[in-house]
Design a protein around this motif. Sequence first.
Motif, PDB file in Angstrom:
ATOM      1  N   GLY A   1       0.741  -1.036   0.301  1.00 53.91           N
ATOM      2  CA  GLY A   1       0.092   0.026  -0.094  1.00 53.91           C
ATOM      3  C   GLY A   1       0.652   1.318  -0.097  1.00 53.91           C
ATOM      4  O   GLY A   1       0.217   2.233  -0.210  1.00 53.91           O
ATOM      5  N   TYR A   2       2.158   1.172   0.415  1.00 52.08           N
ATOM      6  CA  TYR A   2       2.869   2.261   0.369  1.00 52.08           C
ATOM      7  C   TYR A   2       3.460   3.214  -1.015  1.00 52.08           C
ATOM      8  O   TYR A   2       3.679   4.258  -1.249  1.00 52.08           O
ATOM      9  N   TYR A   3       3.225   2.167  -2.038  1.00 48.76           N
ATOM     10  CA  TYR A   3       3.570   2.712  -3.391  1.00 48.76           C
ATOM     11  C   TYR A   3       2.670   3.572  -4.175  1.00 48.76           C
ATOM     12  O   TYR A   3       1.576   3.109  -3.995  1.00 48.76           O
ATOM     13  N   SER A   4       3.034   4.617  -4.728  1.00 50.75           N
ATOM     14  CA  SER A   4       2.144   5.209  -5.602  1.00 50.75           C
ATOM     15  C   SER A   4       2.600   5.765  -6.898  1.00 50.75           C
ATOM     16  O   SER A   4       3.953   5.746  -7.241  1.00 50.75           O
ATOM     17  N   GLU A   5       1.894   6.494  -7.513  1.00 54.55           N
ATOM     18  CA  GLU A   5       2.183   6.702  -8.987  1.00 54.55           C
ATOM     19  C   GLU A   5       2.671   8.069  -8.866  1.00 54.55           C
ATOM     20  O   GLU A   5       2.230   9.048  -8.058  1.00 54.55           O
ATOM     21  N   THR A   6       3.897   8.377  -9.299  1.00 56.30           N
ATOM     22  CA  THR A   6       4.676   9.710  -9.357  1.00 56.30           C
ATOM     23  C   THR A   6       3.784  10.824 -10.106  1.00 56.30           C
ATOM     24  O   THR A   6       3.391  10.723 -11.266  1.00 56.30           O
ATOM     25  N   ILE A   7       3.579  11.971  -9.717  1.00 55.41           N
ATOM     26  CA  ILE A   7       2.833  13.145 -10.122  1.00 55.41           C
ATOM     27  C   ILE A   7       3.650  14.095 -10.381  1.00 55.41           C
ATOM     28  O   ILE A   7       4.402  14.542  -9.588  1.00 55.41           O
ATOM     29  N   PRO A   8       3.545  14.600 -11.605  1.00 61.30           N
ATOM     30  CA  PRO A   8       4.547  15.898 -12.114  1.00 61.30           C
ATOM     31  C   PRO A   8       4.392  17.175 -11.215  1.00 61.30           C
ATOM     32  O   PRO A   8       2.901  17.186 -10.775  1.00 61.30           O
ATOM     33  N   ALA A   9       5.257  17.944 -10.831  1.00 59.81           N
ATOM     34  CA  ALA A   9       4.950  18.971 -10.229  1.00 59.81           C
ATOM     35  C   ALA A   9       4.057  20.097 -10.829  1.00 59.81           C
ATOM     36  O   ALA A   9       4.261  20.208 -12.267  1.00 59.81           O
ATOM     37  N   VAL A  10       3.280  20.818 -10.251  1.00 59.30           N
ATOM     38  CA  VAL A  10       2.400  21.887 -11.088  1.00 59.30           C
ATOM     39  C   VAL A  10       2.929  23.324 -10.424  1.00 59.30           C
ATOM     40  O   VAL A  10       3.058  23.731  -9.349  1.00 59.30           O
ATOM     41  N   HIS A  11       3.639  24.035 -11.521  1.00 55.57           N
ATOM     42  CA  HIS A  11       4.208  25.369 -11.306  1.00 55.57           C
ATOM     43  C   HIS A  11       2.748  26.104 -11.035  1.00 55.57           C
ATOM     44  O   HIS A  11       1.993  26.434 -11.951  1.00 55.57           O
ATOM     45  N   MET A  12       2.770  26.930  -9.888  1.00 55.42           N
ATOM     46  CA  MET A  12       1.625  27.665  -9.770  1.00 55.42           C
ATOM     47  C   MET A  12       2.140  29.167  -9.923  1.00 55.42           C
ATOM     48  O   MET A  12       3.396  29.561  -9.892  1.00 55.42           O
ATOM     49  N   GLU A  13       1.247  30.017 -10.413  1.00 56.64           N
ATOM     50  CA  GLU A  13       1.388  31.522 -10.631  1.00 56.64           C
ATOM     51  C   GLU A  13       2.030  32.171  -9.441  1.00 56.64           C
ATOM     52  O   GLU A  13       1.559  31.908  -8.401  1.00 56.64           O
ATOM     53  N   GLU A  14       2.922  33.082  -9.680  1.00 52.99           N
ATOM     54  CA  GLU A  14       3.617  34.058  -8.606  1.00 52.99           C
ATOM     55  C   GLU A  14       2.849  34.700  -8.022  1.00 52.99           C
ATOM     56  O   GLU A  14       1.746  35.529  -8.508  1.00 52.99           O
ATOM     57  N   LYS A  15       2.653  35.168  -6.600  1.00 52.23           N
ATOM     58  CA  LYS A  15       1.641  35.748  -5.990  1.00 52.23           C
ATOM     59  C   LYS A  15       2.415  36.828  -4.951  1.00 52.23           C
ATOM     60  O   LYS A  15       3.261  36.221  -4.064  1.00 52.23           O
ATOM     61  N   MET A  16       2.020  38.135  -4.954  1.00 48.56           N
ATOM     62  CA  MET A  16       2.494  38.851  -4.029  1.00 48.56           C
ATOM     63  C   MET A  16       1.476  39.384  -3.174  1.00 48.56           C
ATOM     64  O   MET A  16       0.403  39.669  -3.474  1.00 48.56           O
ATOM     65  N   THR A  17       2.008  39.452  -1.802  1.00 52.30           N
ATOM     66  CA  THR A  17       1.184  40.127  -0.648  1.00 52.30           C
ATOM     67  C   THR A  17       2.151  41.037  -0.137  1.00 52.30           C
ATOM     68  O   THR A  17       3.019  40.990   0.322  1.00 52.30           O
ATOM     69  N   LYS A  18       1.256  41.984  -0.132  1.00 55.75           N
ATOM     70  CA  LYS A  18       1.897  43.482   0.505  1.00 55.75           C
ATOM     71  C   LYS A  18       1.263  43.717   2.369  1.00 55.75           C
ATOM     72  O   LYS A  18       0.020  43.748   2.127  1.00 55.75           O
ATOM     73  N   LEU A  19       2.450  43.506   3.086  1.00 54.82           N
ATOM     74  CA  LEU A  19       2.017  43.576   4.634  1.00 54.82           C
ATOM     75  C   LEU A  19       2.352  45.038   4.794  1.00 54.82           C
ATOM     76  O   LEU A  19       3.335  45.429   4.732  1.00 54.82           O
ATOM     77  N   HIS A  20       1.471  45.536   5.770  1.00 54.37           N
ATOM     78  CA  HIS A  20       1.882  46.930   6.403  1.00 54.37           C
ATOM     79  C   HIS A  20       1.424  46.702   7.946  1.00 54.37           C
ATOM     80  O   HIS A  20       0.405  46.998   8.319  1.00 54.37           O
ATOM     81  N   PHE A  21       2.446  47.034   8.740  1.00 51.28           N
ATOM     82  CA  PHE A  21       2.233  46.998  10.070  1.00 51.28           C
ATOM     83  C   PHE A  21       3.565  47.867  10.761  1.00 51.28           C
ATOM     84  O   PHE A  21       4.737  48.024  10.092  1.00 51.28           O
ATOM     85  N   PHE A  22       3.242  48.163  11.907  1.00 50.53           N
ATOM     86  CA  PHE A  22       4.475  48.710  12.705  1.00 50.53           C
ATOM     87  C   PHE A  22       5.040  47.837  13.843  1.00 50.53           C
ATOM     88  O   PHE A  22       3.973  47.197  14.801  1.00 50.53           O
TER      89      PHE A  22
END
Length: 150
Positions: free
Chosen positions: A23-44
């Motif tokens: 039960g340990y063996y599985s099929e290899t799934i290729p990596a999915v490249h996600m779109e780059e996302k930017m988050t701007k944080l503003h705090f003191f």
Amino acid sequence: MEGKIFIAGVMILCVVVGHAQEGYYSETIPAVHMEEKMTKLHFFLHDILSGQNPAVVQIAKANLPQNNSFASFGTLSATNDAMRVGVEPTSKLIGRAKGLYVLASQGQDDEMALVMYMDFGFTTGKFNGSSFVVCSRNPVMETQRELAVF
């Protein structure tokens, strides 16, 4: 006779382990490249060094003759800084920055810098439960700085 029993036991163990791992063996799934996302944080960051309830306390310093101040080479400090939405100490608390500072400057010819190891954790709002880590050199005398975020 004991040798035959030992070999038979090892063979049975190999068969049992071989069947258990099916039960340990599985099929290899290729990596999915996600779109780059930017988050701007503003705090003191409220980094309070003195007073009745400081957010930074010295926990160790090097045993050197010239180490007689809070800002001496090798000084290690723990921090639990408030992260707030504004400059005012009464502004809304959105999290805490917890970690360590090490003073890494050796003298007048060396740029004043801390090495920071801090976890910035959010406790309210959209990012509640999220955190990021800063592990970087912090040239404290510079008005604009870039630090490594993980």
